[in-house]
Write an enzyme that holds these catalytic residues in place. Structure first.
Site, mmCIF file in Angstrom:
data_model
loop_
_atom_site.group_PDB
_atom_site.id
_atom_site.type_symbol
_atom_site.label_atom_id
_atom_site.label_comp_id
_atom_site.label_asym_id
_atom_site.label_seq_id
_atom_site.Cartn_x
_atom_site.Cartn_y
_atom_site.Cartn_z
ATOM 1 N N GLN A 145 0.797 -1.223 0.000
ATOM 2 C CA GLN A 145 0.000 0.000 0.000
ATOM 3 C C GLN A 145 0.833 1.277 0.000
ATOM 4 O O GLN A 145 0.330 2.330 -0.366
ATOM 5 C CB GLN A 145 -0.956 -0.006 1.195
ATOM 6 C CG GLN A 145 -1.953 -1.154 1.115
ATOM 7 C CD GLN A 145 -2.918 -1.164 2.286
ATOM 8 O OE1 GLN A 145 -2.649 -1.775 3.310
ATOM 9 N NE2 GLN A 145 -4.047 -0.488 2.141
ATOM 10 N N HIS A 190 -2.081 -4.796 -12.779
ATOM 11 C CA HIS A 190 -1.573 -4.606 -14.139
ATOM 12 C C HIS A 190 -2.482 -5.257 -15.189
ATOM 13 O O HIS A 190 -2.762 -4.672 -16.224
ATOM 14 C CB HIS A 190 -0.161 -5.187 -14.268
ATOM 15 C CG HIS A 190 0.840 -4.438 -13.441
ATOM 16 N ND1 HIS A 190 2.081 -4.925 -13.122
ATOM 17 C CD2 HIS A 190 0.772 -3.222 -12.835
ATOM 18 C CE1 HIS A 190 2.730 -4.044 -12.375
ATOM 19 N NE2 HIS A 190 1.956 -3.017 -12.184
ATOM 20 N N ASP A 201 2.175 0.597 -7.980
ATOM 21 C CA ASP A 201 3.504 0.672 -8.611
ATOM 22 C C ASP A 201 4.389 1.715 -7.933
ATOM 23 O O ASP A 201 5.579 1.478 -7.722
ATOM 24 C CB ASP A 201 3.381 1.036 -10.098
ATOM 25 C CG ASP A 201 2.863 -0.126 -10.937
ATOM 26 O OD1 ASP A 201 2.553 -1.185 -10.361
ATOM 27 O OD2 ASP A 201 2.760 0.038 -12.167
ATOM 28 N N ARG A 218 3.715 0.062 12.829
ATOM 29 C CA ARG A 218 3.391 -1.256 12.278
ATOM 30 C C ARG A 218 3.568 -1.230 10.763
ATOM 31 O O ARG A 218 2.895 -0.470 10.071
ATOM 32 C CB ARG A 218 1.953 -1.637 12.649
ATOM 33 C CG ARG A 218 1.538 -2.968 12.075
ATOM 34 C CD ARG A 218 0.169 -3.447 12.531
ATOM 35 N NE ARG A 218 -0.126 -4.646 11.755
ATOM 36 C CZ ARG A 218 -1.245 -4.878 11.086
ATOM 37 N NH1 ARG A 218 -2.242 -4.008 11.137
ATOM 38 N NH2 ARG A 218 -1.396 -5.972 10.388
ATOM 39 N N HIS A 263 1.075 -9.427 4.619
ATOM 40 C CA HIS A 263 -0.065 -8.509 4.474
ATOM 41 C C HIS A 263 -0.476 -8.488 2.992
ATOM 42 O O HIS A 263 -0.344 -7.470 2.312
ATOM 43 C CB HIS A 263 0.289 -7.115 4.992
ATOM 44 C CG HIS A 263 -0.899 -6.231 5.286
ATOM 45 N ND1 HIS A 263 -1.073 -5.580 6.484
ATOM 46 C CD2 HIS A 263 -1.961 -5.882 4.535
ATOM 47 C CE1 HIS A 263 -2.195 -4.857 6.450
ATOM 48 N NE2 HIS A 263 -2.749 -5.029 5.262
ATOM 49 N N ASN A 311 -1.987 -10.810 8.296
ATOM 50 C CA ASN A 311 -3.004 -9.783 8.498
ATOM 51 C C ASN A 311 -4.357 -10.198 7.917
ATOM 52 O O ASN A 311 -4.462 -10.483 6.733
ATOM 53 C CB ASN A 311 -2.563 -8.479 7.824
ATOM 54 C CG ASN A 311 -3.576 -7.354 8.019
ATOM 55 O OD1 ASN A 311 -3.732 -6.858 9.136
ATOM 56 N ND2 ASN A 311 -4.279 -6.987 6.960
ATOM 57 N N GLU A 312 -5.362 -10.194 8.741
ATOM 58 C CA GLU A 312 -6.768 -10.352 8.336
ATOM 59 C C GLU A 312 -7.058 -11.538 7.415
ATOM 60 O O GLU A 312 -7.443 -11.365 6.252
ATOM 61 C CB GLU A 312 -7.273 -9.075 7.668
ATOM 62 C CG GLU A 312 -7.365 -7.910 8.601
ATOM 63 C CD GLU A 312 -8.110 -6.723 7.992
ATOM 64 O OE1 GLU A 312 -8.513 -6.797 6.825
ATOM 65 O OE2 GLU A 312 -8.296 -5.727 8.704
ATOM 66 N N ASN A 331 -8.028 -5.905 14.296
ATOM 67 C CA ASN A 331 -8.355 -4.793 13.402
ATOM 68 C C ASN A 331 -9.852 -4.575 13.471
ATOM 69 O O ASN A 331 -10.630 -5.519 13.282
ATOM 70 C CB ASN A 331 -7.983 -5.118 11.946
ATOM 71 C CG ASN A 331 -6.487 -5.087 11.711
ATOM 72 O OD1 ASN A 331 -5.707 -4.817 12.620
ATOM 73 N ND2 ASN A 331 -6.094 -5.372 10.488
ATOM 74 N N TYR A 388 -13.086 -1.736 12.475
ATOM 75 C CA TYR A 388 -13.513 -0.510 11.800
ATOM 76 C C TYR A 388 -14.994 -0.218 11.932
ATOM 77 O O TYR A 388 -15.407 0.927 11.969
ATOM 78 C CB TYR A 388 -13.215 -0.610 10.291
ATOM 79 C CG TYR A 388 -11.761 -0.559 9.933
ATOM 80 C CD1 TYR A 388 -11.147 0.646 9.605
ATOM 81 C CD2 TYR A 388 -10.983 -1.714 9.927
ATOM 82 C CE1 TYR A 388 -9.810 0.699 9.272
ATOM 83 C CE2 TYR A 388 -9.644 -1.672 9.589
ATOM 84 C CZ TYR A 388 -9.064 -0.463 9.267
ATOM 85 O OH TYR A 388 -7.730 -0.406 8.947
ATOM 86 N N GLU A 422 -5.308 -2.114 14.083
ATOM 87 C CA GLU A 422 -5.825 -1.141 13.108
ATOM 88 C C GLU A 422 -7.163 -0.628 13.577
ATOM 89 O O GLU A 422 -7.981 -1.377 14.105
ATOM 90 C CB GLU A 422 -6.044 -1.775 11.715
ATOM 91 C CG GLU A 422 -4.812 -2.003 10.894
ATOM 92 C CD GLU A 422 -5.122 -2.615 9.520
ATOM 93 O OE1 GLU A 422 -6.202 -2.351 8.961
ATOM 94 O OE2 GLU A 422 -4.265 -3.367 9.028
HETATM 95 C C1 PNW Z 1 -7.950 -3.572 6.378
HETATM 96 N N1 PNW Z 1 -14.301 -4.429 5.537
HETATM 97 O O1 PNW Z 1 -8.772 -4.060 5.359
HETATM 98 C C2 PNW Z 1 -6.521 -3.866 5.952
HETATM 99 O O2 PNW Z 1 -5.760 -4.514 6.934
HETATM 100 C C3 PNW Z 1 -5.780 -2.682 5.441
HETATM 101 O O3 PNW Z 1 -4.745 -3.076 4.575
HETATM 102 C C4 PNW Z 1 -6.762 -1.738 4.799
HETATM 103 O O4 PNW Z 1 -6.132 -0.694 4.113
HETATM 104 C C5 PNW Z 1 -7.652 -1.220 5.902
HETATM 105 O O5 PNW Z 1 -8.241 -2.262 6.644
HETATM 106 C C6 PNW Z 1 -8.742 -0.282 5.435
HETATM 107 O O6 PNW Z 1 -9.618 -0.934 4.567
HETATM 108 C C7 PNW Z 1 -10.151 -4.085 5.461
HETATM 109 O O7 PNW Z 1 -14.897 -4.647 4.465
HETATM 110 C C8 PNW Z 1 -10.849 -4.369 4.309
HETATM 111 O O8 PNW Z 1 -14.896 -4.305 6.646
HETATM 112 C C9 PNW Z 1 -12.212 -4.478 4.332
HETATM 113 C C10 PNW Z 1 -12.905 -4.294 5.524
HETATM 114 C C11 PNW Z 1 -12.219 -3.995 6.688
HETATM 115 C C12 PNW Z 1 -10.837 -3.889 6.644
#
Ligand code: PNW
Length: 493
Positions: A26, A46, A59, A84, A129, A173-174, A315, A317, A387
């Site tokens: 990223q 690509h 890229d 991290r 990741h 990761n995830e 993580n 959100y 996260e």
């Molecule tokens: C995480 N959702 O991805 C990843 O660990 C990161 O690389 C990413 O940039 C970040 O959260 C923000 O998106 C997610 O659909 C992707 O709930 C999708 C979800 C949550 C986290």
């Protein structure tokens, strides 16, 4: 008092750590410098750029491969305790295998790690990741059981090179995004769509075995010498029942999205969440499969995986509500996790608003409920929030009051979970240090505390208001009232 009850609990426990996160693909760019190999994200962006919202790729991204010294300045400005990052597998091992270790890859990560330590910032390093070497994908990637040995061989190189200086390790990761989005729903590289979650489940099992082998390698061979900690990072959304009648489906949804990746590691008994295992077996039989689509663990495998953690890497959100489906009904648009055979739909509640990127619904209380759930479900485990963050879309968006409020409200709820519910949270990581390549959202979804100008070849970074807020929070190690208007000088740019 706008921050609610946190006014009575303003300070964080002693030793509590704050950090920020990024990931190799990223931010690094330099996708083809020296002998770097091709990853599945290089390949997808690509060959199939129409699958990326703005047709972009990583890229160049933030060009942190060249500009990491600027990143270091930003980390120093923020005053974070840790940073991290993730390592690019094909940058270190261009073929995916340890037959050839890239000198350039070694040099890049050595310089970065040394420079961080010199500034007193702890590196927290994720081994995988999402940027699988394309060579290994061609052989099946996470659906090939040999992936466990490939990851292990890569991890051995990584520990040998860096474990003397890196003390916080994350294996993967995830997994839910890797497996359910990558091998079931076709929304992340390698973008495979497999019917009835077959690919997701194959990936799910192989990935847990791979994680466990890496954990045990560190535990047995490197920990005695270097005394670090290591775990996996899981993505958990908070799911709550739409009505009281939906509580069983909510339990099931939680087990399906969170439990399938956490129960085998963190539960006392290990193995798949029993209810998930039972239902997939019944469905598989009904559908005419000779055995359950969820591959069984042997007794030995259960024991291999069980207990392979030093902390719960979380993580988080967003939240969703779970509603039981009428038999005639279709699934909702927000059901992004593989849930093919369950009789529920993932939905939103009236009053919830979706942030820029379409999936992030801020619900700060959900964070507290989730932290409590983890403690109830898996016992009094140390939790490292690896996260948490909020996305916006506008460019030249420096006064990001919405992101600031998101972090403030979520940190507030975390503090309540610590002080009121006794949840053992040991650190918090904001996603992200700066705007970056947000996977299939390209550069459209911006999570950064720092804005990055992607039209400028120098990829200029500018602190947002949220960065100043975070720096103040870290500096004082306590919650500060920020909405009082007159006392906002600290945060004024
Ligand atoms: C995480 N959702 O991805 C990843 O660990 C990161 O690389 C990413 O940039 C970040 O959260 C923000 O998106 C997610 O659909 C992707 O709930 C999708 C979800 C949550 C986290």
């Amino acid at each position: 008092v706008t921050v609610g009850q946190c006014a009575s609990y303003p300070s964080f426990p002693p030793g509590f750590k704050f950090g920020v996160a990024t990931a190799a693909y990223q931010v690094e760019g330099a996708w083809n410098v020296s002998d770097k190999g091709v990853s599945i994200w290089d390949k997808i962006t690509h060959d199939k750029s129409h699958l990326i919202l703005d047709g972009s790729s990583g890229d160049v991204a933030c060009d942190s491969y060249h500009l990491w010294k600027r990143d270091l300045e930003m980390l120093t400005e923020l005053g974070v305790h840790f940073y991290r990052i993730s390592l690019s597998w094909p940058r270190l091992l261009p073929t995916g295998h340890p037959n050839h270790i890239s000198e350039d890859g070694k040099r890049y990560y050595n310089e970065l790690i040394d420079a961080l330590l010199e500034k007193g910032i702890e590196p927290a390093v994720t081994i995988y990741h999402w940027d699988m070497p394309q060579h290994l994908q061609d052989l099946g990637g996470w659906t090939n059981p040999l992936i466990a040995d490939w990851l292990l061989a890569y991890a051995r190189v990584v520990f040998t090179l860096f474990a003397d200086r890196v003390k916080i390790w994350i294996t993967i990761n995830e997994p839910v995004m890797i497996c359910d989005l990558g091998y079931g729903l076709g929304k992340h590289a390698p973008m495979l769509m497999t019917p009835n979650d077959i690919g997701s489940y194959m990936c799910n099992k192989n990935l847990l075995i791979a994680h466990a082998k890496v954990y045990r390698l560190y535990d047995e061979k490197f920990r005695p010498k270097y005394h670090g900690m290591i775990s996996i990072v899981n993505h958990l959304a908070w799911l709550e029942a739409f009505t009281d009648d939906d509580s069983y489906m909510t339990y099931l949804a939680m087990q399906n999205t969170a439990g399938r990746y956490s129960h085998p590691i963190y539960s006392k008994e290990g193995g798949w969440p029993p209810e998930v295992e039972r239902i997939v077996a019944i469905n598989s039989e009904r559908q005419g499969y000779p055995r359950s689509r969820l591959p069984a663990f042997t007794r030995q495998e259960i024991e291999l995986v069980r207990g392979t953690f030093d902390f719960f890497g979380l993580n988080h959100y967003t939240s969703r509500a779970i509603r039981t489906l009428d038999p005639s009904e279709k699934r909702g648009a927000l059901s992004f996790f593989g849930d093919g055979e369950y009789n529920y739909t993932i939905t939103e509640r009236p009053g919830w608003t979706v942030a820029g990127n379409g999936w992030l619904i801020p619900y700060p209380e959900g964070f507290r409920y989730l932290l409590k759930w983890i403690k109830q479900e898996y016992g009094d485990v140390k939790i490292l929030v690896t996260e948490n963050g909020y996305s916006t879309e506008a460019v030249n968006y420096i006064h990001d009051d919405d992101r600031l409020k998101y972090h403030k409200d979520y940190i507030n709820q975390m503090l309540l979970a610590i002080k009121e519910d006794g949840v053992n949270v040991i650190g918090y990581t904001a996603w992200s240090l700066m705007d970056n390549f947000e996977w299939t959202d390209g550069y459209k979804a911006k999570f950064g505390l720092y804005e990055v100008n992607f039209t400028d070849p120098r990829r200029t970074r500018t602190p947002r208001k949220s960065a100043k807020f975070y720096a103040e929070l870290i500096k004082h190690q306590r919650f500060i009232e920020i909405d009082s208007g007159t006392s906002s000088a600290l945060y004024a740019l």
